[in-house]
Design an enzyme around this catalytic site. Structure first.
Site, PDB file in Angstrom:
ATOM      1  CB  THR A   1       7.866  -2.322   2.043  1.00  0.00           C
ATOM      2  OG1 THR A   1       8.265  -1.553   0.922  1.00  0.00           O
ATOM      3  CG2 THR A   1       8.537  -1.781   3.282  1.00  0.00           C
TER       4      THR A   1
ATOM      5  CD  GLU B   1      -4.946  -5.643  14.583  1.00  0.00           C
ATOM      6  OE1 GLU B   1      -5.730  -6.324  15.239  1.00  0.00           O
ATOM      7  OE2 GLU B   1      -4.988  -4.394  14.548  1.00  0.00           O
TER       8      GLU B   1
ATOM      9  CB  VAL C   1      -6.579   0.143  10.882  1.00  0.00           C
ATOM     10  CG1 VAL C   1      -6.698   1.447  11.652  1.00  0.00           C
ATOM     11  CG2 VAL C   1      -7.744   0.003   9.906  1.00  0.00           C
TER      12      VAL C   1
ATOM     13  N   GLY D   1      10.485   4.600   2.906  1.00  0.00           N
ATOM     14  CA  GLY D   1       9.522   3.513   2.662  1.00  0.00           C
ATOM     15  C   GLY D   1       8.192   3.725   3.369  1.00  0.00           C
TER      16      GLY D   1
ATOM     17  CD  GLU E   1       0.423   3.237   0.555  1.00  0.00           C
ATOM     18  OE1 GLU E   1       0.212   2.266  -0.175  1.00  0.00           O
ATOM     19  OE2 GLU E   1       0.612   3.120   1.782  1.00  0.00           O
TER      20      GLU E   1
ATOM     21  CE  LYS F   1      -3.745   3.383   7.036  1.00  0.00           C
ATOM     22  NZ  LYS F   1      -2.510   4.177   7.050  1.00  0.00           N
TER      23      LYS F   1
ATOM     24  N   GLY G   1       5.797   0.904   7.755  1.00  0.00           N
ATOM     25  CA  GLY G   1       7.141   0.333   7.831  1.00  0.00           C
ATOM     26  C   GLY G   1       7.093  -1.182   7.810  1.00  0.00           C
TER      27      GLY G   1
HETATM   28  N1  HSE Z   1       1.444   4.897   3.576  1.00  0.00           N
HETATM   29  C1  HSE Z   1       0.793   4.488   4.772  1.00  0.00           C
HETATM   30  C2  HSE Z   1       1.133   5.477   5.886  1.00  0.00           C
HETATM   31  C3  HSE Z   1       1.247   3.115   5.140  1.00  0.00           C
HETATM   32  O1  HSE Z   1       1.977   6.322   5.663  1.00  0.00           O
HETATM   33  O2  HSE Z   1       0.555   5.432   6.955  1.00  0.00           O
HETATM   34  C4  HSE Z   1       0.313   2.383   6.017  1.00  0.00           C
HETATM   35  O3  HSE Z   1      -0.991   2.388   5.517  1.00  0.00           O
END
Ligand code: HSE
Length: 428
Positions: free
Chosen positions: A12, A130, A133, A188, A191, A206, A303
């Protein structure tokens, strides 16, 4: 001449890189000083390569990392495969081959970041992340550069887009947990295995990275207590509404006199707190600091295009460094030894949902139990009452973590009460 990148993975986020290289071509070229070109792309199998070629991607797809490591024309390796292995091995190989590395891999950086940062320094190359997080929010550079002269005292973050999207749909549209999860996967956001999203693990990764940038402390991932949205019941959502709050999954880092406290837990956020308005897949990082005071950084946390934009910013910055021949600097220069806060110094109000038998005197019995631990109550609400059982929800005044542990044990071991949930409550 061009700056050449080797992409590891073409999922993605990675597939957003060609989009940005085309759409923002002239700006990227001007700021990077050279064109940036995708030289090779590592995919899992030749079937994957054939599929991508048939979709119109005209790249040199390879299936062995060696093809990228041994290619001397590749300056920057961009790792977007995620999780720990083989990403860790591939990044280590790239750093040892003196290639700069860009990654969006929060799992890996939260757990093995220190080792990889040291390897990058030894090999005098840059390692930037970058996008690891809050996806599209440029929070790491904001903390390490824009706020470098400030002293941060607390960071609160809505850091998982999937959880936030699901919670928003469950609260506002009355969707079930499963409906919300399927939709998050289709869009999307989640995970491929959503466990880390819904159990608070992704947000805790994070928080581990934010602890380094905000407080200079590389706290161990294991030291971060985490719970996810999978423990929230619809009656908590409804009780929170009645009590004047919205439930969010919040990462919390705060520095007390004794050290740093870090956790990710479902949290009741007052409706007038800026984090209460962070909905859908959006993320936000709310920073309290001595100089600026309160500031909030808001944007899409997941995204394709938002995350790819943060990845591209790292690539452009590394290109600038390469072309200017600057001394290689660590992505985050702030480092202090880790000190964790004492439990009695960490205080907040708490929400308790307790099931009791629907009989006279139960409410005062529960209130007495709180009194025994010197916990005073701010709000009390009696929720559902059926089959002879009632749900009592309580919001306390501020208590410390030792009091919290004591009252949880007391309710759990009581023969008349069942503790359904206990969540932190933010102040206004
Ligand atoms: N799956 C994670 C979320 C993507 O939904 O925030 C970014 O780390």
């Amino acid at each position: 001449m061009a700056v050449k990148i080797g992409l590891l993975g073409f999922g993605t986020v990675a597939s957003g890189i060609p989009f940005l290289l085309k759409e923002n071509q002239s700006k990227i070229r001007e700021l990077a000083g050279e064109n940036i070109e995708i030289e090779k792309v590592l995919v899992r199998s030749s079937d994957d390569a054939d599929r991508l070629i048939s979709q119109g991607y005209d790249y040199d797809f390879v299936t062995s990392i060696e093809d990228i490591i041994s290619d001397h024309s590749i300056d920057i390796v961009v790792e977007l495969i995620g999780r720990i292995e083989p990403a860790k091995t591939y990044i280590s190989q790239a750093l040892k081959a003196q290639k700069h590395v860009v990654s969006a891999n929060k799992d890996l950086i939260a757990i093995h970041g220190q080792e990889l940062i040291a390897l990058a320094q030894e090999n005098e190359v840059m390692f930037a992340y970058e996008a690891a997080v809050a996806g599209g929010i440029p929070i790491l550079r904001t903390l390490s550069e824009s706020l470098m002269a400030d002293k941060i005292t607390r960071i609160l973050g809505v850091l998982n887009g999937t959880s936030n999207y699901m919670l928003t749909k469950m609260v506002e549209e009355n969707w079930t947990y499963d409906e919300a999860l399927v939709s998050a996967q289709k869009l999307g956001y989640a995970e491929s295995d959503p466990t880390n999203d819904v159990e608070g693990i992704d947000a805790a990764y994070k928080v581990a990275i934010l602890s380094q940038f905000g407080f200079g402390m590389a706290i161990d991932f294991e030291a971060i207590d985490h719970k996810g949205i999978n423990v929230i019941k619809s009656e908590d959502v409804n009780a929170a509404k009645e009590l004047g709050y919205v439930i969010k999954l919040v990462g919390d880092l705060q520095e007390t006199d004794s050290g740093l406290w870090a956790e990710v837990v479902p949290t009741l956020v007052p409706l007038n707190h800026p984090l209460a308005a962070v909905n859908d897949v959006m993320n936000a990082v709310f920073v309290e600091s001595v100089g600026v005071g309160q500031s909030m950084y808001y944007g899409p946390g997941a995204g394709q295009k938002p995350t790819a934009t943060s990845v591209m910013a790292d690539i452009v910055q590394i290109s600038q460094h390469m072309l200017e021949g600057k001394v290689v600097k660590p992505f985050n220069a702030y480092q202090r030894s880790v000190r964790l806060a004492e439990a009695e110094e960490v205080v907040s109000a708490y929400y308790f949902a307790v099931e009791a038998s629907d009989q006279p005197g139960q409410l005062s019995h529960l209130a007495q139990l709180f009194e025994e631990y010197a916990i005073s109550l701010d709000q009390v609400l009696q929720g559902r009452a059926d089959h002879g059982k009632a749900l009592i929800t309580v919001i306390t005044h501020s208590i410390n973590r030792n009091q919290l542990a004591d009252i949880v044990t007391a309710i759990d071991s009581s023969e008349v009460f069942v503790l359904e949930n206990a969540f932190k409550v933010l102040g206004e």
